[in-house]
Each structure stands twice: as C-alpha cells, then as structure tokens.
Design an enzyme around this catalytic site. Structure first.
Site, PDB file in Angstrom:
ATOM      1  N   ASP A 149      47.166  31.222  41.388  1.00  0.00           N
ATOM      2  CA  ASP A 149      46.032  30.404  40.920  1.00  0.00           C
ATOM      3  C   ASP A 149      46.549  29.096  40.341  1.00  0.00           C
ATOM      4  OD1 ASP A 149      43.376  29.771  40.547  1.00  0.00           O
ATOM      5  OD2 ASP A 149      43.223  30.756  38.599  1.00  0.00           O
TER       6      ASP A 149
ATOM      7  N   GLY B 140      38.475  35.660  31.071  1.00  0.00           N
ATOM      8  CA  GLY B 140      37.927  35.800  29.728  1.00  0.00           C
ATOM      9  C   GLY B 140      37.932  34.497  28.971  1.00  0.00           C
TER      10      GLY B 140
ATOM     11  N   LYS C   7      43.933  35.224  24.416  1.00  0.00           N
ATOM     12  CA  LYS C   7      43.026  35.431  25.538  1.00  0.00           C
ATOM     13  C   LYS C   7      42.473  36.854  25.454  1.00  0.00           C
ATOM     14  CE  LYS C   7      44.071  34.136  29.768  1.00  0.00           C
ATOM     15  NZ  LYS C   7      44.666  34.123  31.129  1.00  0.00           N
TER      16      LYS C   7
ATOM     17  N   GLY D 204      37.992  31.152  30.982  1.00  0.00           N
ATOM     18  CA  GLY D 204      38.661  31.235  32.270  1.00  0.00           C
ATOM     19  C   GLY D 204      38.044  32.331  33.108  1.00  0.00           C
ATOM     20  N   GLY D 205      38.682  32.598  34.272  1.00  0.00           N
ATOM     21  CA  GLY D 205      38.140  33.601  35.170  1.00  0.00           C
ATOM     22  C   GLY D 205      38.154  34.990  34.565  1.00  0.00           C
TER      23      GLY D 205
ATOM     24  N   VAL E 251      39.536  32.079  25.798  1.00  0.00           N
ATOM     25  CA  VAL E 251      40.749  31.787  25.050  1.00  0.00           C
ATOM     26  C   VAL E 251      40.347  31.222  23.694  1.00  0.00           C
ATOM     27  CG1 VAL E 251      42.919  30.516  25.014  1.00  0.00           C
ATOM     28  CG2 VAL E 251      42.002  31.318  27.192  1.00  0.00           C
TER      29      VAL E 251
END
Length: 911
Positions: free
Chosen positions: A207, A95, A114, A92-93, A97
């Site tokens: 988001d 880091g 995460k 993801g933005g 998962v």
C-alpha cells in the site's frame, strides 16, 4: 413517446450497461452515435444514468452517517495501557490513529497509537493490526516508522503504538518546498531503501502511496502503515486454496488497496511479489515529478478502474508534466525508468526495488540506465518464447546484440546533429545509420526462424538460433567486415557462456585473428578478443595458453590506459587461472580490489566480485574465518546491488556454502547450496557449467549429511549433464567422478570408489600439467581407496602425491596434509615409528592452516593419538581426549568421525 416493448426494454438495458462502464467524458459521444435515430431512447438512458449517480451519492452519505453514529455510540477509552489519548491524528483503512502521551512513572513521550475503529471492528481487521505489529517489530530502518509497544485492552481493543512522525505526505512536501527533480529523486531514493529493506526482511508493503510516506522538516522520509503488508515467506510456501485459513487469498487487502497506486496484479487479485511494490513506487515517482497521478480514476466503476490500470499505458512523464503547466527539467532516461517501473507485466518491471534505485542513481550520475523502451527486437523475441529450453539463450543473444543496436543508433543520431556543424560528418552518420539498420534487420531475420510459418511447427532450439545467426552473418554482412567481426564475437561469447566450447572456439579464434591483423595493439576490441580467448582456453583446461593470452591483454591495457576498471577485470581473470594452476592469485586480486575501491567505492557490485574471489583464495589457503568474512560481505554486496536473482549472486551463495561446509556448518551450507542451484537452473537451464557445479556442490553437501540416495541422484544428474555439455574428458567430468568415488567409500563400496578415482585421475593427467595440485589430490584419493585391497600400490601412490605437493605447494598449505595423513595411517599398524612422524606433520600443517578447534585438526590429532597408543600412551590419551571433545562440539556425538575417535580412545584405555 415510443411504445414500451420487450425489445425496446432490452435495447435500453444494454445501452445503459454499456454507457455506465464508460468514462463520463465520452458517454455523450457514445450515446449520440448509438441513438442517432432515437432521441427518446437516448434521453431515457441519460435519465437512468443520472438516477444511478444520485443513488450512489445518497447511499454513500447514508453509510458515512451511519458509521459516524456508530462511532459516537462506541467511544474509545481515555487510556490504552500506560498511554493517555490526546486527540485524533487521522483515519486509515484499518482504523484511527491517535496522538497519545505516555505519562506513567517510567518516562514521558508523545506517540501515535493506531486502533481498529469501533464501527469497523471485526476479527479479520484486528488480526491485520496484530500482523502489522509483528511485521514492524522485525523492521529496524531509519526510514521506517518504529514500533514502540502494542497490546489488547480488557474490552478486546487491539492497539499499536508507534513513534510519532511529525511530517507531511511526501507529495505535499515536494510541492510546498518547490523541490527540483534531482532533490525529489534523492528523497525517493531513501524511500526505495526502506522498501528494499522490508523486502529483504521478507515483507511486502502492498500500500505504497504518498499518505503512507511522511517527510519530516529535516527531509527524512518515514514509511508508515504496514496494515495490509504481508510476509513473503508465507506467500512462497502457500498453495492456492490450501492455506492455513482454509481458503485461497485471491486479493490480499481487498478493499483496502489504493487503486491509483496499485499494480495490475493487485487490482486483479492475483498473487503478489516484490514487483507489485516496484509498480507502486513507480506510480509514486510519476506523481512526484509530474504533479499528477498516472491515471485519473475518480468516478470510475470497479470494472473501469480494472480496465484502466491493467490496459492503459500512462503518457510519458515529460508530456504529462508539460500538460500540467510544468517545465520538465529532466532527460529522457527518467521517462524510461518510470515506464519500466509501471509496466503491466510483473516480470518486465525492475527485478527488485534495489534495481529501480540503482537506475535512479545512474540517472543522477548521468550514467546509462538499464531501462529501455519496447522495440522491434523485443517483439521479435516473442517468436522464440514457445521454446522453453532456448528462451534464456535467445534472450541473452538479443540483449547483447540490442546493445550493439543501441550504441550504433546513438552514434548515428550524434553524427546527424554534427552534420549541421561540419559537412564531413554526413558520411559518418550515413555509415552508422546503415550499420544500425543492418543489425536490426539481422535480428528480425534471426528470431523469425521460429515463426510458425517458417518453422512449420518444429521447435527451434537455442543452439539452432545461434548456429543460424553465425551462418547468416558470414554472407549477410560479407561487405561489412568490422560489423561482422563484432557480431561473430558476440555469438562466440554466448556459445562459451552456455558451454558450447567447440563452437565458441571457431568464432572467437577468428575474431582474434582478424583484430590482430586489422587493429592497433592498444585497441580495446583487440584486448577484449585476447581476454575472451584466454577465458575460453581456461574453460578448456588449457591453462598455460590461457595465462599467456590474459597476461598479453593485461599488459596491453596497462600500457594503453593504465589501471582502469578493465585492467582490474583482467587481473581477476589472471588470478582465476593461477588458482587452477595451484598458485595463489592473491596479489592480483588485492591489486584489483584497490582499483575497484577507488573507481566504484565500498559496497559496490564490483567490490563484491573481488571480495568473493579473495574469499576463495582464503578458503584454499585454509584461512576459513577470513574466507567466511569476505564471502558474507560479498554476498551482502551482491544482494544489495544486483537484486534477488543474478548469476553472480548464485556464485556467492555457492562459495559461502563451501566455506561453511568446511567449518562443519552443514545445515546452513545445504540451504545456501540449494538456493544457488535453484537460482542457476532458473537462469541457465540444465546444461550449463554453473548448474553442473551447483549440482555437484549440493550433492557433496547431501553426502556430508549422509543422505546417500539423494547425493547419488544429484551426482548422476551432474554427470549426465556434464557429458552432454563437455564430453567425457573435461575437468568438470573428472571432478564429478572424484566426488562419486568419495560417496562410494562413504557407503562402503571400495570397488566403485577405486573405479571412479581411476577415471578421475586419468582425465586429470590428460588435461592438466603433471605438477597440478589436482593430480596429487587424485593420487592420494585413489591410494585411500586401495589401502585395504592393494596396500603396496596405495603406498606408492601416497608417496608420489607427498613428493609432488612438497615440490609445488607452500609449507603450510592445508592440502599437503591429506596424503601425509593417508600414508601415516597406512604405515602405522605395522610401524608406528614410520607412520607417527607423517601424522605429526599433517597435524602441524592443519594447526597452522585452520583456526583453533577446527574439526579437521581434531581428525589429525585422533589419528596421531591412535598411532601412538602402543608407544606413548600418555600423549595418546591426551590427543584423543582433546580430539573427541572437539569433534563432539563441531560435528555432534553421532557423526561417524566422532564415533571413530571415541572408539580409538577406548582402544587405548581411555574413558
């Protein structure tokens, strides 16, 4: 080839910059026009554009490769705390998962962890992960992924442990399952519930996109990834450029947002509100029902993305679905809902996620939605937006009258369709079309009076807009009496709602007279006119006439249509007037509650309205525990169904504040009354009864906390506004004088208190029936102010108040205790035998009317104990000791009432 020159270079540079900002699909057309006479120049620009595209691609590949190498060079540990990493679930933005297992001695389970990727690790990103952990820790909702654990390793790796959600992104789930539009909307509704819950917990998600909403096999959506979420409480108190970090946060999460779902204000880096999440939900729903995103942003430069998101209006969803090969199976109202959610200006979207979800519910139930298209009347209202004081009323008028336009236009369209079936419908269609056109013409003319070309630079007030409208109606629609009466009634109602009662009376009385003459007795229009006139008479304190009008409306509605929602609404109006006459109104409210529960169900805004009124009845009857329960339930229901700003929500805040104050919860009451005041100012401006009432209530709260200068300022502001709005003999003016007198007594100014109480009593005697409880209240209060300086007059006033209340109030009504207490205190110093029975009666009434341990009971016990000190010391000490303990527990040791009781105890020889 042309010779290179400075001019040619500048020409080449300018064309290249302009072309690079355009969508690739239209670049060729642009260059063909601009370089029609210079083919070589066009080829040079195209060559530069090609080189730019290649360079960007190569740079992106190099960055990706470098990040991969960094990731290999900085491997993560095999374990994080008690969790063993099993594999990667995704990036993801913030880091990566990971799938992990907890395998310590306590229990075994699979989780998602995460962490900030090693190659991305910065103090800022790790701070964001910690913030996400804090945010999620406060959220408990079935459609939000739960946080289970979190921490920081010895190497400084921050990680967040969440429940593992086994599902797929919501758009894939809908596509794979072939969901109907109805099923998609039902699923989307659950997402709205989750986002609204986060907003109520003061958290913006910021988001919202399909990949952050996973749907499990059983169809449960789970909202994920609060990595760039933010607390609303922080935003509300932040000053740009002066936050705790030392700098303004112009674009929270810059670089992490997803432009396809980001609101215009988010793309521009402007402050965000709940309206930003509303926009993202609109973009999500658009994609779910059409299969395509609102905008195609692939390959666009940042400036192009900004232009598209902030300026381009996406095609209606039905058109986009048809273009994509789908067969739209929804009505036009869904297009309106999407258009309203995706509006560029935040203040023109839905006021809350709950309001968006409410329109989805109404659409699914085939009820009218609140979303509407932009229209000529909307553009006309721009004329009066320069008049800040008049904006609310102008918009109110416009909204109400637009309703008439919408109804009549719809009727015209229906009639047109029927014309094909029956020639007789042609005449009706023509009539309704003309009616709609006349209303539209009237609206445009009305609001154009503030056009600078016509107003000639002078500000036009809301009152002038209304007055102009009323004058125009009389001649502009002189040949359309039915339409003229409808619109005069509308303006009269608005006059009443903003406190212009004399102007309202002229129009509402005329409306009622015309409808009595022209309409049948069971006509809804006649019943509405009776109700509106009844409410006007209530606001004018003409309670007997008000009750007669409302009961007539109630009887006609019951005979014509039975126990309808309209019947319940009039029942509540009757209860309101009965309350002001000193009667309960409980029976009427309980009947209204039954009807509304049957029609709308528990948790509805209609139920909350009735519960709020029942809370006021319980408050007046002294059942404060039940009053608080009902008031809190009503407040919660209104927040859920009406959004964050609404007149009825402000009323609930105000009522709960009064109930808490009566129970000694002064700090909480102060916060609620201040919130209600600020909300009403925002809704109404200054000169409105609701704002004046909130000013008074907040002043009382401040006075109770002994914040006398602030309370005085609030009371004086309320009095100025009330005099301007209602004149000097209105009941609300009397209430303010009454409260100013109480403040003067608290400050030790008996002369001012006597003066204010006499004025309040004078107005109440002039405006109310002699038996009204407020008359006895004023008599008792004036007696208290006179007790030191004029004891004989005070005694006579007390005895008159006691007599009135014994005749007109129930035996256990707590209001009866006040003059009894005052008279007992006046008589006790010279004759305990005369004063003690009165104090005992007051104590008994309060013990029955208030919950055990209430501070008002303790006050009565302290006064009785003090009176008995010379004749029954044992009982005196018992009463005073218990009273001191209760007052200390309820009000604190420093409260003046506690100090008085402690002094009384010491005077009779107690500890």
């Amino acid at each position: 080839m042309s010779e290179p020159t400075v001019d040619r270079f500048h020409r080449l540079e300018a064309l290249f910059r302009r072309a690079s900002e355009l969508d690739p699909a239209i670049r060729s057309e642009f260059l063909a026009v601009e370089c029609a006479e210079d083919v070589e120049l066009r080829e040079e620009v195209e060559e530069l554009l090609a080189l730019e595209s290649t360079a960007e691609s190569q740079l992106g590949a190099a960055v990706d490769s470098g990040l991969d190498l960094l990731a290999i060079a900085s491997p993560l540990p095999d374990r994080l705390g008690p969790y063993r990493l099993v594999g990667e679930l995704g990036k993801g933005g913030l880091g990566t998962v990971f799938l992990a297992e907890r395998d310590d001695a306590q229990f075994e389970m699979e989780v998602a962890i995460k962490v900030v990727r090693p190659e991305m690790r910065t103090p800022d990103l790790e701070h964001r992960l910690r913030r996400e952990r804090q945010i999620l820790a406060g959220l408990e909702h079935p459609n939000i992924a739960r946080i289970l654990d979190g921490g920081t390793t010895e190497a400084g790796v921050v990680y967040l442990v969440m429940e593992r959600v086994e599902g797929e992104p919501i758009h894939h789930f809908c596509r794979r399952g072939g969901l109907s539009v109805r099923r998609k909307l039902e699923l989307f509704r659950k997402v709205c519930d989750a986002v609204h819950y986060a907003h109520r917990s003061l958290v913006l998600h910021r988001d919202i996109k399909p990949s952050n909403i996973l749907v499990t096999e059983d169809g449960t959506p789970k909202l994920l990834d609060f990595g760039i979420a933010k607390g609303l409480a922080v935003d509300r108190h932040k000053v740009a450029g002066a936050d705790s970090g030392g700098g303004a946060e112009t674009l929270p999460g810059a670089g992490l947002l997803t432009p396809e779902y980001a609101s215009p204000e988010q793309v521009l880096g402007q402050p965000l509100t709940t309206a930003s999440d509303v926009y993202s939900l609109g973009a999500l729903l658009y994609e779910l029902v059409t299969g395509r995103r609102p905008y195609a942003l692939e390959g666009l430069r940042p400036s192009q993305v900004e232009a598209v998101v902030c300026e381009l209006v996406p095609p209606p969803a039905r058109e986009r679905a048809a273009d994509g090969g789908l067969a739209p199976d929804w009505g036009g109202d869904l297009d309106l809902i999407l258009a309203m959610a995706l509006r560029k200006e935040p203040d023109r979207r839905y006021a809350s996620v709950e309001q968006l979800a409410g329109d989805i519910d109404r659409y699914l139930r085939e009820m009218p939605v609140i979303a509407r298209r932009d229209s000529l009347p909307y553009r006309a209202v721009k004329f009066v937006r320069r008049n800040r004081l008049g904006v609310l009323v102008a918009l109110t008028v416009l909204t109400i009258l637009l309703g008439a336009v919408a109804v009549t236009s719809h009727q015209a369209r229906v009639a047109e369709r029927e014309r094909a079936r029956a020639e007789a419908s042609l005449e009706l269609a023509q009539e309704e079309r003309e009616r709609a056109e006349e209303v539209a013409d009237f609206l445009v003319d009305l609001f154009e009076i503030n056009d600078p070309g016509r107003a000639r630079g002078e500000s036009v007030t809301a009152r002038e807009v209304l007055d102009q409208g009323a004058r125009r109606l009389r001649w502009q629609l002189r040949n359309r009496p039915e339409l003229r009466t409808l619109m005069l009634s509308t303006i009269g109602r608005v006059y009443r709602q903003i406190g212009l009662l004399d102007a309202s009376e002229t129009l509402i009385e005329e409306t009622l007279s015309v409808r009595r003459r022209d309409l049948d007795a069971d006509s809804p229009e006649l019943i509405e006119a009776l109700r509106e006139f009844g409410l006007l008479r209530w606001e004018q304190a003409e309670l007997n006439e008000s009750l007669a009008l409302l009961r007539e409306a109630l009887a006609l509605e019951g005979q014509a249509r039975g126990l309808t929602p309209a019947y319940a609404e009039i029942l509540q109006d009757v209860a309101l007037v009965l309350s002001d006459r000193g009667e309960s109104g409980r029976t009427e409210l309980e009947r209204a509650l039954e009807i509304r529960r049957r029609e709308f169900g528990d948790g509805s805004a209609q139920m909350a309205d009735t519960e709020d009124r029942l809370a006021q009845v319980a408050y007046r009857e002294g059942d404060l525990a039940r009053a608080e329960t009902l008031a809190r339930r009503a407040l919660e229901g209104r927040r859920r169904s009406l959004g964050d700003v609404h007149p009825e929500l402000a009323a609930s805040l105000n009522n709960l504040a009064a109930i808490l104050q009566a129970q000694g919860q002064f700090a909480d009451a102060d916060l609620l009354s201040l919130e209600a005041l600020e909300m009403r100012r925002r809704l109404y401006g200054d000169h409105h009864g609701a704002v004046i009432q909130s000013l008074t209530n907040h002043a009382v709260s401040l006075a109770t906390q002994r914040r006398f200068p602030e309370a005085e300022a609030r009371f004086q502001e309320a009095l100025r506004n009330a005099l301007l709005t209602y004149g000097d003999d209105h009941i609300m003016v009397a209430d303010i004088h009454y409260n100013l007198a109480r403040l003067s007594l608290m400050r030790g100014d008996r002369a001012a208190a006597q003066r204010e109480h006499r004025r309040a009593l004078e107005i109440r005697r002039e405006r109310l029936e002699p038996s009204h409880p407020m008359i006895a209240q004023s008599l008792s209060a004036l007696a208290g102010a006179l007790s030191v300086d004029e004891p004989r007059e005070a005694e006579a006033l007390y005895r008159t108040a006691v007599s009135l209340q014994r005749q007109h109030l129930d035996t256990d009504d707590p209001r009866r205790s006040y003059p009894l207490l005052g008279l007992g205190l006046l008589l006790c110093p010279r004759s305990p035998a005369a004063g003690a029975p009165l104090l005992e009666e007051a104590r008994t009434i309060r013990s029955r009317g208030f919950p055990a341990g209430h501070w008002l009971i303790a006050v009565a016990e302290a006064e009785l104990g003090s009176c008995l000190g010379a004749v029954d010391r044992t009982r005196s000490l018992e009463l005073l000791t218990g009273a001191v303990a209760s007052l200390e527990a309820a009000l604190g040791e420093q409260d003046p009432r506690t100090s008085r009781a402690r002094g009384q105890l010491a005077a009779v020889g107690g500890d």
